[in-house]
Design a protein around this motif. Structure first.
Motif, mmCIF file in Angstrom:
data_model
loop_
_atom_site.group_PDB
_atom_site.id
_atom_site.type_symbol
_atom_site.label_atom_id
_atom_site.label_comp_id
_atom_site.label_asym_id
_atom_site.label_seq_id
_atom_site.Cartn_x
_atom_site.Cartn_y
_atom_site.Cartn_z
ATOM 1 N N ASN A 66 27.027 41.314 95.470
ATOM 2 C CA ASN A 66 27.948 40.971 96.831
ATOM 3 C C ASN A 66 28.349 39.570 96.770
ATOM 4 O O ASN A 66 29.738 39.310 97.092
ATOM 5 C CB ASN A 66 27.106 41.044 98.110
ATOM 6 N N ILE A 67 27.680 38.524 96.325
ATOM 7 C CA ILE A 67 28.321 37.281 96.285
ATOM 8 C C ILE A 67 29.214 36.917 95.028
ATOM 9 O O ILE A 67 30.320 36.254 95.257
ATOM 10 C CB ILE A 67 27.037 36.120 96.256
ATOM 11 N N LYS A 68 29.000 37.556 94.212
ATOM 12 C CA LYS A 68 29.807 37.510 93.036
ATOM 13 C C LYS A 68 31.079 37.805 92.943
ATOM 14 O O LYS A 68 32.272 37.433 92.686
ATOM 15 C CB LYS A 68 29.052 38.239 91.755
ATOM 16 N N VAL A 69 31.240 39.107 93.914
ATOM 17 C CA VAL A 69 32.364 39.690 94.014
ATOM 18 C C VAL A 69 33.409 38.889 94.828
ATOM 19 O O VAL A 69 34.777 38.685 94.397
ATOM 20 C CB VAL A 69 32.295 40.946 94.916
ATOM 21 N N ASP A 70 33.266 37.890 95.482
ATOM 22 C CA ASP A 70 33.773 36.962 96.247
ATOM 23 C C ASP A 70 33.056 36.049 96.833
ATOM 24 O O ASP A 70 32.558 35.488 98.061
ATOM 25 C CB ASP A 70 34.477 37.679 97.877
ATOM 26 N N PRO A 71 32.699 35.072 95.844
ATOM 27 C CA PRO A 71 32.022 33.537 95.932
ATOM 28 C C PRO A 71 32.817 32.836 96.979
ATOM 29 O O PRO A 71 31.931 32.038 97.799
ATOM 30 C CB PRO A 71 31.884 33.111 94.564
ATOM 31 N N HIS A 72 34.123 32.495 96.891
ATOM 32 C CA HIS A 72 34.555 31.877 97.843
ATOM 33 C C HIS A 72 34.445 32.047 99.408
ATOM 34 O O HIS A 72 34.215 31.423 100.126
ATOM 35 C CB HIS A 72 36.180 31.629 97.655
ATOM 36 N N ALA A 73 34.619 33.509 99.648
ATOM 37 C CA ALA A 73 34.030 34.168 101.086
ATOM 38 C C ALA A 73 32.714 33.617 101.184
ATOM 39 O O ALA A 73 32.666 33.031 102.454
ATOM 40 C CB ALA A 73 34.483 35.391 101.034
ATOM 41 N N ALA A 74 31.797 33.734 100.368
ATOM 42 C CA ALA A 74 30.641 33.537 100.752
ATOM 43 C C ALA A 74 30.315 31.875 100.900
ATOM 44 O O ALA A 74 29.308 31.649 102.072
ATOM 45 C CB ALA A 74 29.466 33.886 99.640
ATOM 46 N N GLN A 75 30.867 31.163 100.263
ATOM 47 C CA GLN A 75 30.863 29.759 100.549
ATOM 48 C C GLN A 75 31.317 29.406 101.919
ATOM 49 O O GLN A 75 30.648 28.412 102.647
ATOM 50 C CB GLN A 75 31.602 29.025 99.507
ATOM 51 N N ILE A 76 32.558 29.813 102.411
ATOM 52 C CA ILE A 76 32.986 29.766 103.725
ATOM 53 C C ILE A 76 31.943 30.124 104.675
ATOM 54 O O ILE A 76 31.884 29.279 105.684
ATOM 55 C CB ILE A 76 34.296 30.690 103.803
ATOM 56 N N VAL A 77 31.147 31.207 104.621
ATOM 57 C CA VAL A 77 30.503 31.862 105.648
ATOM 58 C C VAL A 77 29.252 31.058 105.527
ATOM 59 O O VAL A 77 28.939 30.600 107.030
ATOM 60 C CB VAL A 77 30.107 33.199 105.431
ATOM 61 N N VAL A 78 28.780 30.674 104.503
ATOM 62 C CA VAL A 78 27.510 30.026 105.075
ATOM 63 C C VAL A 78 27.603 28.472 105.323
ATOM 64 O O VAL A 78 26.608 27.751 105.827
ATOM 65 C CB VAL A 78 26.657 29.846 103.424
ATOM 66 N N ASN A 79 28.820 28.020 105.100
ATOM 67 C CA ASN A 79 29.198 26.751 105.717
ATOM 68 C C ASN A 79 29.759 26.622 106.933
ATOM 69 O O ASN A 79 30.337 25.675 107.471
ATOM 70 C CB ASN A 79 29.670 25.613 104.642
ATOM 71 N N SER A 80 29.699 27.685 107.806
ATOM 72 C CA SER A 80 30.520 27.891 109.093
ATOM 73 C C SER A 80 29.780 27.333 110.147
ATOM 74 O O SER A 80 30.404 27.082 111.358
ATOM 75 C CB SER A 80 30.475 29.478 109.177
ATOM 76 N N GLY A 81 28.502 26.736 109.864
ATOM 77 C CA GLY A 81 27.900 26.415 111.190
ATOM 78 C C GLY A 81 27.018 27.074 111.945
ATOM 79 O O GLY A 81 26.433 26.730 113.013
ATOM 80 N N LEU A 82 27.264 28.341 111.762
ATOM 81 C CA LEU A 82 26.450 29.384 112.641
ATOM 82 C C LEU A 82 25.173 29.823 111.964
ATOM 83 O O LEU A 82 24.968 29.417 110.907
ATOM 84 C CB LEU A 82 27.598 30.855 112.363
#
Length: 304
Positions: free
Chosen positions: A165-181
């Motif tokens: 799931n992360i490999k398919v879209d690592p850029h998206a994953a990085q945005i989400v984990v650093n969202s502050g939520l």
């Protein structure tokens, strides 16, 4: 009060099992299901989500989302889930209508209209979630938590480092984990131990129409070795957590996603806080395998 949930998914066989439990659990209210390209392409994931919703006769709205990752070329996982993602059971063709807007817009609308905070559960690539947070940051105030199946700190299932799931879209994953939520992540350290063995699968076969459907899907699933070790129920971990968090143990830590090169999609955690003391995720680190297995079987036994 039921917990309000939006499920972003790429069915996929273990996604179908996770949806089965989430749609029927009395403690959860699934407000919306959205689809993303992942295990198979968006057309298939959307059709598969329709079929699961139809199977249980649920009037839950469905929206189709992103067909490609933010920046990388799309790679599917049809080698594990089959060409259509949900082979093995003869679902009727669906005439269910999709919501008119892109899933990112529909998720935003549903969150902002809700009378309580919403939990976003992502059990596919994080493309839709990243677009949501970047395009509509106002939703953050009304998101209780984002619960993710993805990542690994014990080696990958696509290469030596990255989880699918992360490999398919690592850029998206990085945005989400650093969202502050509040971010809760179930990676392969835990989900690879979330097993149903051959005896469990045979037991499920006898549990009515739902059991027959799941048995048919599971016996076509190549996410594990049914004869030796069992099938890995990766995505169900997120749903189990919503109602039985006691089955897991967690560690708050800092997590980053590798974005390029042979390690793209790898998730790196800083358990010792040597890089930073900023904790951006709650990472699942242990699972009570027996309680997890018993919980799944109990949930399915309730259905017919």
């Amino acid at each position: 009060m039921k917990r309000k949930v939006i499920i972003d998914t790429d069915p996929g066989i273990d996604d179908a099992a996770a949806l089965t439990i989430a749609l029927n659990n009395p403690e959860l209210k699934v407000e919306l299901v959205s689809t993303v390209a992942g295990n198979v392409n968006l057309d298939y994931t959307t059709e598969n989500a329709k079929k699961i919703l139809d199977f249980f006769e649920k009037e839950v709205p469905l929206a189709a989302g992103s067909s490609i990752p933010l920046l990388r070329e799309y790679e599917d996982a049809s080698e594990f889930h089959g060409e259509t993602g949900m082979g093995g059971y003869d679902f009727p063709e669906s005439s269910r209508q999709l919501l008119p807007e892109h899933a990112v817009v529909e998720i935003k609308n549903k969150i902002l209209a809700a009378d309580a905070k919403v939990t976003l559960v992502t059990i596919g690539p994080l493309t839709n979630a990243a677009l949501l947070l970047n395009m509509y940051p106002e939703v953050k105030e009304k998101i209780e938590e984002i619960v993710i199946m993805g990542g690994s700190t014990v080696g990958g299932n696509t290469n030596s480092a990255a989880e699918f799931n992360i490999k398919v879209d690592p850029h998206a994953a990085q945005i989400v984990v650093n969202s502050g939520l509040q971010i809760t992540i179930f990676g392969l350290r835990v989900t690879s131990k979330a097993l149903l063995n051959k005896r469990d699968i045979e037991l499920i076969k006898g549990l009515g129409q739902t059991g027959d459907m799941l048995y048919s899907l599971f016996t076509h699933y190549r996410g594990g070795d049914l004869e030796k070790h069992g099938l890995m129920m990766h995505d169900i971990c997120t749903i189990c957590y919503l109602v039985r968090p006691d089955i897991f143990k967690f560690k708050e830590t800092h997590l980053e996603v590798a974005l390029a090169g042979p390690a793209a999609g790898a998730t790196v955690v800083d358990f010792a806080a040597r890089y930073t003391d900023r904790k951006n995720v709650k990472l699942a680190v242990k699972i009570d395998q027996k309680k997890f297995r018993d919980w799944i079987l109990a949930e399915i036994k309730k259905l017919k």
